[in-house]
Design a protein around this motif. Structure first.
Motif, PDB file in Angstrom:
ATOM      1  N   UNK A  38      -4.371  48.231  -8.282  1.00  0.00           N
ATOM      2  CA  UNK A  38      -3.408  47.843  -9.311  1.00  0.00           C
ATOM      3  C   UNK A  38      -2.845  46.439  -9.090  1.00  0.00           C
ATOM      4  N   UNK A  39      -2.650  46.043  -7.853  1.00  0.00           N
ATOM      5  CA  UNK A  39      -1.996  44.763  -7.583  1.00  0.00           C
ATOM      6  C   UNK A  39      -2.675  43.569  -8.252  1.00  0.00           C
ATOM      7  N   UNK A  40      -3.985  43.411  -8.192  1.00  0.00           N
ATOM      8  CA  UNK A  40      -4.600  42.258  -8.884  1.00  0.00           C
ATOM      9  C   UNK A  40      -4.362  42.281 -10.396  1.00  0.00           C
ATOM     10  N   UNK A  41      -4.399  43.464 -10.989  1.00  0.00           N
ATOM     11  CA  UNK A  41      -4.149  43.574 -12.438  1.00  0.00           C
ATOM     12  C   UNK A  41      -2.703  43.207 -12.757  1.00  0.00           C
ATOM     13  N   UNK A  42      -1.785  43.634 -11.901  1.00  0.00           N
ATOM     14  CA  UNK A  42      -0.377  43.306 -12.099  1.00  0.00           C
ATOM     15  C   UNK A  42      -0.148  41.803 -11.973  1.00  0.00           C
ATOM     16  N   UNK A  43      -0.743  41.196 -10.972  1.00  0.00           N
ATOM     17  CA  UNK A  43      -0.601  39.746 -10.797  1.00  0.00           C
ATOM     18  C   UNK A  43      -1.136  38.995 -12.019  1.00  0.00           C
ATOM     19  N   UNK A  44      -2.250  39.456 -12.548  1.00  0.00           N
ATOM     20  CA  UNK A  44      -2.833  38.827 -13.739  1.00  0.00           C
ATOM     21  C   UNK A  44      -1.909  39.001 -14.943  1.00  0.00           C
ATOM     22  N   UNK A  45      -1.367  40.186 -15.116  1.00  0.00           N
ATOM     23  CA  UNK A  45      -0.447  40.447 -16.224  1.00  0.00           C
ATOM     24  C   UNK A  45       0.792  39.554 -16.125  1.00  0.00           C
ATOM     25  N   UNK A  46       1.382  39.477 -14.941  1.00  0.00           N
ATOM     26  CA  UNK A  46       2.617  38.716 -14.774  1.00  0.00           C
ATOM     27  C   UNK A  46       2.402  37.209 -14.866  1.00  0.00           C
ATOM     28  N   UNK A  47       1.168  36.782 -14.806  1.00  0.00           N
ATOM     29  CA  UNK A  47       0.852  35.363 -14.975  1.00  0.00           C
ATOM     30  C   UNK A  47       1.321  34.870 -16.352  1.00  0.00           C
ATOM     31  N   UNK A  48       1.398  35.764 -17.326  1.00  0.00           N
ATOM     32  CA  UNK A  48       1.833  35.418 -18.687  1.00  0.00           C
ATOM     33  C   UNK A  48       3.356  35.288 -18.798  1.00  0.00           C
ATOM     34  N   UNK A  49       4.057  35.602 -17.723  1.00  0.00           N
ATOM     35  CA  UNK A  49       5.526  35.580 -17.725  1.00  0.00           C
ATOM     36  C   UNK A  49       6.007  34.707 -16.572  1.00  0.00           C
ATOM     37  N   UNK A  50       6.030  33.393 -16.781  1.00  0.00           N
ATOM     38  CA  UNK A  50       6.303  32.465 -15.675  1.00  0.00           C
ATOM     39  C   UNK A  50       7.691  32.609 -15.049  1.00  0.00           C
ATOM     40  N   UNK A  51       8.641  33.135 -15.761  1.00  0.00           N
ATOM     41  CA  UNK A  51       9.995  33.246 -15.205  1.00  0.00           C
ATOM     42  C   UNK A  51      10.206  34.520 -14.378  1.00  0.00           C
ATOM     43  N   UNK A  52       9.212  35.395 -14.368  1.00  0.00           N
ATOM     44  CA  UNK A  52       9.307  36.613 -13.560  1.00  0.00           C
ATOM     45  C   UNK A  52       8.715  36.327 -12.183  1.00  0.00           C
ATOM     46  N   UNK A  53       9.474  36.647 -11.151  1.00  0.00           N
ATOM     47  CA  UNK A  53       9.035  36.457  -9.766  1.00  0.00           C
ATOM     48  C   UNK A  53       8.628  37.806  -9.188  1.00  0.00           C
ATOM     49  N   UNK A  54       7.476  37.825  -8.512  1.00  0.00           N
ATOM     50  CA  UNK A  54       6.902  39.063  -7.993  1.00  0.00           C
ATOM     51  C   UNK A  54       7.171  39.208  -6.503  1.00  0.00           C
ATOM     52  N   UNK A  55       7.850  40.292  -6.159  1.00  0.00           N
ATOM     53  CA  UNK A  55       8.102  40.601  -4.761  1.00  0.00           C
ATOM     54  C   UNK A  55       7.322  41.844  -4.363  1.00  0.00           C
ATOM     55  N   UNK A  56       6.736  41.815  -3.171  1.00  0.00           N
ATOM     56  CA  UNK A  56       5.948  42.953  -2.687  1.00  0.00           C
ATOM     57  C   UNK A  56       6.626  43.560  -1.468  1.00  0.00           C
ATOM     58  N   UNK A  57       6.801  44.873  -1.492  1.00  0.00           N
ATOM     59  CA  UNK A  57       7.391  45.604  -0.381  1.00  0.00           C
ATOM     60  C   UNK A  57       6.382  46.618   0.128  1.00  0.00           C
ATOM     61  N   UNK A  58       6.077  46.543   1.415  1.00  0.00           N
ATOM     62  CA  UNK A  58       5.231  47.537   2.068  1.00  0.00           C
ATOM     63  C   UNK A  58       6.156  48.668   2.511  1.00  0.00           C
ATOM     64  N   UNK A  59       6.062  49.807   1.852  1.00  0.00           N
ATOM     65  CA  UNK A  59       6.964  50.929   2.113  1.00  0.00           C
ATOM     66  C   UNK A  59       6.789  51.507   3.514  1.00  0.00           C
ATOM     67  N   UNK A  60       5.675  51.226   4.151  1.00  0.00           N
ATOM     68  CA  UNK A  60       5.510  51.703   5.526  1.00  0.00           C
ATOM     69  C   UNK A  60       6.291  50.821   6.503  1.00  0.00           C
ATOM     70  N   UNK A  61       6.607  49.597   6.125  1.00  0.00           N
ATOM     71  CA  UNK A  61       7.417  48.700   6.952  1.00  0.00           C
ATOM     72  C   UNK A  61       8.895  48.777   6.594  1.00  0.00           C
ATOM     73  N   UNK A  62       9.186  48.984   5.317  1.00  0.00           N
ATOM     74  CA  UNK A  62      10.571  49.047   4.845  1.00  0.00           C
ATOM     75  C   UNK A  62      10.788  50.459   4.304  1.00  0.00           C
ATOM     76  N   UNK A  63      10.860  51.404   5.205  1.00  0.00           N
ATOM     77  CA  UNK A  63      10.918  52.812   4.804  1.00  0.00           C
ATOM     78  C   UNK A  63      12.165  53.151   3.993  1.00  0.00           C
ATOM     79  N   UNK A  64      13.260  52.455   4.230  1.00  0.00           N
ATOM     80  CA  UNK A  64      14.509  52.739   3.519  1.00  0.00           C
ATOM     81  C   UNK A  64      14.462  52.323   2.045  1.00  0.00           C
ATOM     82  N   UNK A  65      13.398  51.631   1.636  1.00  0.00           N
ATOM     83  CA  UNK A  65      13.251  51.238   0.230  1.00  0.00           C
ATOM     84  C   UNK A  65      13.177  52.461  -0.675  1.00  0.00           C
ATOM     85  N   UNK A  66      12.565  53.537  -0.179  1.00  0.00           N
ATOM     86  CA  UNK A  66      12.417  54.757  -0.974  1.00  0.00           C
ATOM     87  C   UNK A  66      13.774  55.344  -1.333  1.00  0.00           C
TER      88      UNK A  66
END
Length: 116
Positions: A38-66
């Motif tokens: 999904x990530x490559x498709x999401x990056x491609x989609x968000x390319x059309x929205x220059x003011x949106x910034x994409x942050x990635x969280x690895x839930x195995x490293x930041x377990x409290x995100x859940x």
């Protein structure tokens, strides 16, 4: 493709949301095959929205995100505007629907805002 900002703690997530009016959080785990496809498709989609910034969280490293964002499955995707969640999508994403939702909100939020 859209630049990805790696977020490695709840503090970095908070700072990212504070820094960017329009943020898109992508929460995944390394062992999740759906996440990887999904990530490559999401990056491609968000390319059309220059003011949106994409942050990635690895839930195995930041377990409290859940707990903080009530995430029960990955991938989880959240569009956050001014630190408030507007769109949530998870696991199996219909990109056409997601694009329509983002487009509607994006136009409203950015119509009178020439810069972020």
């Amino acid at each position: 493709m859209k630049e990805i900002h790696p977020l490695t703690s709840l503090d970095s997530v908070g700072a990212f949301l504070e820094q960017h009016k329009l943020s898109f959080l992508y929460v995944s785990r390394p062992e999740c095959n759906v996440c990887h496809s999904i990530l490559p498709k999401l990056r491609e989609l968000l390319e059309h929205y220059p003011k949106i910034h994409l942050g990635h969280i690895d839930a195995s490293q930041v377990e409290e995100i859940a707990a903080k964002y009530l995430i029960f499955t990955v991938p989880a995707m959240l569009l956050v505007i001014d630190k408030k969640e507007y769109i949530r999508s998870d696991r199996f994403v219909r990109f056409e629907n997601l694009n329509q939702e983002i487009e509607q909100i994006y136009e409203l939020v950015t119509q009178d805002d020439p810069a972020e």
